[in-house]
Design a protein around this motif. Structure first.
Motif, PDB file in Angstrom:
ATOM      1  N   GLY A   2       0.565  -1.020  -0.330  1.00  4.25           N
ATOM      2  CA  GLY A   2      -0.223   0.311   0.445  1.00  4.25           C
ATOM      3  C   GLY A   2       0.862   1.171   0.333  1.00  4.25           C
ATOM      4  N   ALA A   3       0.236   2.279  -0.574  1.00  2.00           N
ATOM      5  CA  ALA A   3       0.954   3.504  -0.087  1.00  2.00           C
ATOM      6  C   ALA A   3      -0.433   4.425   0.007  1.00  2.00           C
ATOM      7  CB  ALA A   3       1.468   4.085  -1.489  1.00  2.00           C
ATOM      8  N   ARG A   4      -0.001   5.624   0.929  1.00  2.00           N
ATOM      9  CA  ARG A   4      -0.083   6.762   1.349  1.00  2.00           C
ATOM     10  C   ARG A   4      -0.050   8.099   0.874  1.00  2.00           C
ATOM     11  NH1 ARG A   4      -4.039   7.702   6.427  1.00  2.00           N
ATOM     12  NH2 ARG A   4      -3.392   9.278   6.947  1.00  2.00           N
ATOM     13  N   ASN A   5      -0.496   8.714   0.458  1.00  2.00           N
ATOM     14  CA  ASN A   5      -0.373  10.755   0.173  1.00  2.00           C
ATOM     15  C   ASN A   5      -0.718  11.154   1.016  1.00  2.00           C
ATOM     16  OD1 ASN A   5      -1.076  12.946  -1.871  1.00  2.00           O
ATOM     17  ND2 ASN A   5       1.332  12.120  -2.297  1.00  2.00           N
ATOM     18  N   GLU A   6      -0.091  12.049   1.465  1.00  2.00           N
ATOM     19  CA  GLU A   6      -0.876  13.192   2.991  1.00  2.00           C
ATOM     20  C   GLU A   6       0.263  14.158   2.325  1.00  2.00           C
ATOM     21  OE1 GLU A   6      -0.269  12.647   6.726  1.00  2.00           O
ATOM     22  OE2 GLU A   6      -1.192  10.106   6.816  1.00  2.00           O
ATOM     23  N   THR A   7      -0.948  15.682   2.184  1.00  2.00           N
ATOM     24  CA  THR A   7      -0.898  17.100   2.058  1.00  2.00           C
ATOM     25  C   THR A   7      -1.047  17.610   3.252  1.00  2.00           C
ATOM     26  OG1 THR A   7      -0.869  16.585  -0.766  1.00  2.00           O
ATOM     27  CG2 THR A   7      -1.049  19.323   0.318  1.00  2.00           C
ATOM     28  N   PHE A   8      -0.086  18.349   4.035  1.00  2.00           N
ATOM     29  CA  PHE A   8      -0.188  19.217   5.114  1.00  2.00           C
ATOM     30  C   PHE A   8      -0.672  20.648   5.126  1.00  2.00           C
ATOM     31  CE2 PHE A   8       1.307  20.402   9.447  1.00  2.00           C
ATOM     32  CZ  PHE A   8      -0.064  20.522   9.905  1.00  2.00           C
ATOM     33  N   GLU A   9      -0.634  20.773   5.507  1.00  2.00           N
ATOM     34  CA  GLU A   9      -0.884  22.863   6.084  1.00  2.00           C
ATOM     35  C   GLU A   9      -1.127  23.322   6.842  1.00  2.00           C
ATOM     36  OE1 GLU A   9      -3.784  24.507   2.664  1.00  2.00           O
ATOM     37  OE2 GLU A   9      -2.679  23.388   1.375  1.00  2.00           O
ATOM     38  N   GLN A  10      -0.212  24.014   7.835  1.00  2.00           N
ATOM     39  CA  GLN A  10      -0.519  24.448   9.010  1.00  2.00           C
ATOM     40  C   GLN A  10      -0.366  26.083   8.695  1.00  2.00           C
ATOM     41  OE1 GLN A  10       1.946  24.449  12.288  1.00  2.00           O
ATOM     42  NE2 GLN A  10       0.879  23.138  13.291  1.00  2.00           N
ATOM     43  N   GLU A  11      -0.709  26.819   9.300  1.00  2.00           N
ATOM     44  CA  GLU A  11      -1.169  28.336   8.990  1.00  2.00           C
ATOM     45  C   GLU A  11      -1.346  28.813  10.620  1.00  2.00           C
ATOM     46  OE1 GLU A  11      -3.711  30.354   6.539  1.00  2.00           O
ATOM     47  OE2 GLU A  11      -3.169  28.934   5.245  1.00  2.00           O
ATOM     48  N   LEU A  12       0.048  30.335  10.740  1.00  2.00           N
ATOM     49  CA  LEU A  12      -0.436  30.750  12.137  1.00  2.00           C
ATOM     50  C   LEU A  12       0.285  32.319  11.415  1.00  2.00           C
ATOM     51  CD1 LEU A  12       1.902  28.920  14.565  1.00  2.00           C
ATOM     52  CD2 LEU A  12       0.127  28.928  14.447  1.00  2.00           C
ATOM     53  N   GLN A  13      -1.054  33.289  12.038  1.00  2.00           N
ATOM     54  CA  GLN A  13      -1.754  33.972  11.475  1.00  2.00           C
ATOM     55  C   GLN A  13      -1.564  35.227  13.336  1.00  2.00           C
ATOM     56  OE1 GLN A  13      -4.353  34.417   9.136  1.00  2.00           O
ATOM     57  NE2 GLN A  13      -2.966  34.444   6.982  1.00  2.00           N
ATOM     58  N   TYR A  14      -0.934  36.223  13.222  1.00  2.00           N
ATOM     59  CA  TYR A  14      -0.557  36.923  14.093  1.00  2.00           C
ATOM     60  C   TYR A  14      -1.272  38.181  14.089  1.00  2.00           C
ATOM     61  CZ  TYR A  14       2.336  34.018  15.662  1.00  2.00           C
ATOM     62  OH  TYR A  14       2.729  32.265  16.288  1.00  2.00           O
ATOM     63  N   PRO A  15      -2.576  39.087  14.383  1.00  2.00           N
ATOM     64  CA  PRO A  15      -3.340  40.582  13.529  1.00  2.00           C
ATOM     65  C   PRO A  15      -2.336  40.910  14.395  1.00  2.00           C
ATOM     66  CG  PRO A  15      -4.747  38.746  14.630  1.00  2.00           C
ATOM     67  CD  PRO A  15      -3.440  37.985  14.923  1.00  2.00           C
ATOM     68  N   ASN A  16      -1.692  41.392  15.664  1.00  2.00           N
ATOM     69  CA  ASN A  16      -0.943  42.559  15.716  1.00  2.00           C
ATOM     70  C   ASN A  16       0.419  42.686  15.466  1.00  2.00           C
ATOM     71  OD1 ASN A  16      -3.327  43.835  17.311  1.00  2.00           O
ATOM     72  ND2 ASN A  16      -3.093  41.909  19.096  1.00  2.00           N
ATOM     73  N   SER A  17       0.984  41.315  15.136  1.00  2.00           N
ATOM     74  CA  SER A  17       2.488  40.984  14.280  1.00  2.00           C
ATOM     75  C   SER A  17       2.676  40.740  12.711  1.00  2.00           C
ATOM     76  CB  SER A  17       3.244  40.609  15.479  1.00  2.00           C
ATOM     77  OG  SER A  17       4.958  40.002  15.067  1.00  2.00           O
ATOM     78  N   PRO A  18       1.791  41.181  12.752  1.00  2.00           N
ATOM     79  CA  PRO A  18       1.933  39.849  10.764  1.00  2.00           C
ATOM     80  C   PRO A  18       3.470  39.356  10.552  1.00  2.00           C
ATOM     81  CG  PRO A  18       1.070  42.288  10.592  1.00  2.00           C
ATOM     82  CD  PRO A  18       1.809  42.418  12.015  1.00  2.00           C
ATOM     83  N   GLY A  19       4.411  40.317  10.729  1.00  2.00           N
ATOM     84  CA  GLY A  19       6.062  40.196  10.806  1.00  2.00           C
ATOM     85  C   GLY A  19       6.217  38.444  10.877  1.00  2.00           C
ATOM     86  N   ALA A  20       5.309  37.695  12.018  1.00  2.00           N
ATOM     87  CA  ALA A  20       5.424  36.986  12.794  1.00  2.00           C
ATOM     88  C   ALA A  20       5.083  35.431  11.746  1.00  2.00           C
ATOM     89  CB  ALA A  20       5.437  36.905  14.102  1.00  2.00           C
ATOM     90  N   ASP A  21       4.141  36.293  11.126  1.00  2.00           N
ATOM     91  CA  ASP A  21       3.180  34.835  10.350  1.00  2.00           C
ATOM     92  C   ASP A  21       4.221  34.046  10.071  1.00  2.00           C
ATOM     93  OD1 ASP A  21       0.817  36.463  10.817  1.00  2.00           O
ATOM     94  OD2 ASP A  21       0.002  36.869   8.917  1.00  2.00           O
ATOM     95  N   SER A  22       3.174  32.884   9.569  1.00  2.00           N
ATOM     96  CA  SER A  22       4.360  31.657   9.306  1.00  2.00           C
ATOM     97  C   SER A  22       3.736  30.346   8.583  1.00  2.00           C
ATOM     98  CB  SER A  22       5.153  30.999  10.608  1.00  2.00           C
ATOM     99  OG  SER A  22       4.501  30.728  11.777  1.00  2.00           O
TER     100      SER A  22
END
Length: 205
Positions: free
Chosen positions: A54-74
């Motif tokens: 068998g085989a499994r394909n995974e696509t993972f996305e994680q977003e972190l957004q800081y309204p008071n410090s947009p430069g720290a978004d990752s």
């Protein structure tokens, strides 16, 4: 002798001031998405052998957004295929041996990557996330012997080995000061190996 520390007049005279102790990254929005697809085949090799691929394909996305410090978004995005193999040999009607191999993955959690300060629920020590954490991949090997008393009752003994690339572990932040000495963060180590023995038993009562 009783001393009142927090009466209203101390606040009125500015003898006591309450201030919020927070940073621009303590407020954030986050989301995770995981898409997975599977392929699986079962092949009988004569009467005594079975091969499962068998085989499994995974696509993972994680977003972190800081309204008071947009430069720290990752953002963290990762996708890959993870194969799996299982070979079974039925030596008798009651006994069978299994040899297995698979690749799996472990994604860092939101708290582990968030720059917002949290606290350990057991020790109350501060926790600082690490936005540079990477995904850990795992190679799994196992050899299992199974004995069946009936169609629903069995006992098994397994030996397993795991090889982990870039495992996430807790660490002390690289900072000076007494607060940093009691704090925890997360880092990727180079690799880790894990071996063990597992015993399972099923019996109807």
């Amino acid at each position: 002798l009783e001393t009142e520390v927090l009466p209203y007049y101390n606040f009125a005279l500015d003898k006591v001031i309450l201030k919020a102790n927070t940073t621009d990254t303590d407020s954030y929005d986050s989301q995770e998405k995981l898409y997975a697809y599977y392929l699986n085949t079962v092949t009988e090799l004569g009467e005594d052998w079975t091969l499962v691929l068998g085989a499994r394909n995974e696509t993972f996305e994680q977003e972190l957004q800081y309204p008071n410090s947009p430069g720290a978004d990752s953002d963290l995005e990762y996708d890959d295929w993870y194969p799996a193999l299982n070979l079974t040999w039925r030596t008798t009607e009651e006994i069978q041996l299994r040899l297995g191999f698979s690749q799996t993955v472990s994604y860092p959690g939101i708290i582990e990557r968030s720059e917002a300060q949290t606290f350990d629920p057991d020790t109350d020590d501060p926790i600082f996330g690490n936005p540079d954490l990477q995904v850990s991949t795992i190679d799994n090997y196992d050899l299992r012997a199974e004995y069946y008393f009936s169609e629903t009752e069995s006992v098994s003994l397994a030996l397993f080995y795991k090889s982990i690339d870039k495992p996430v572990e807790r660490a002390i932040p690289d900072a000076s000061g007494s607060s940093a000495a009691d704090a925890t963060t997360f880092v990727n180590q180079e690799s880790a190996d894990l071996t063990g023995v597992e015993i399972d038993a099923y019996k109807e009562v």
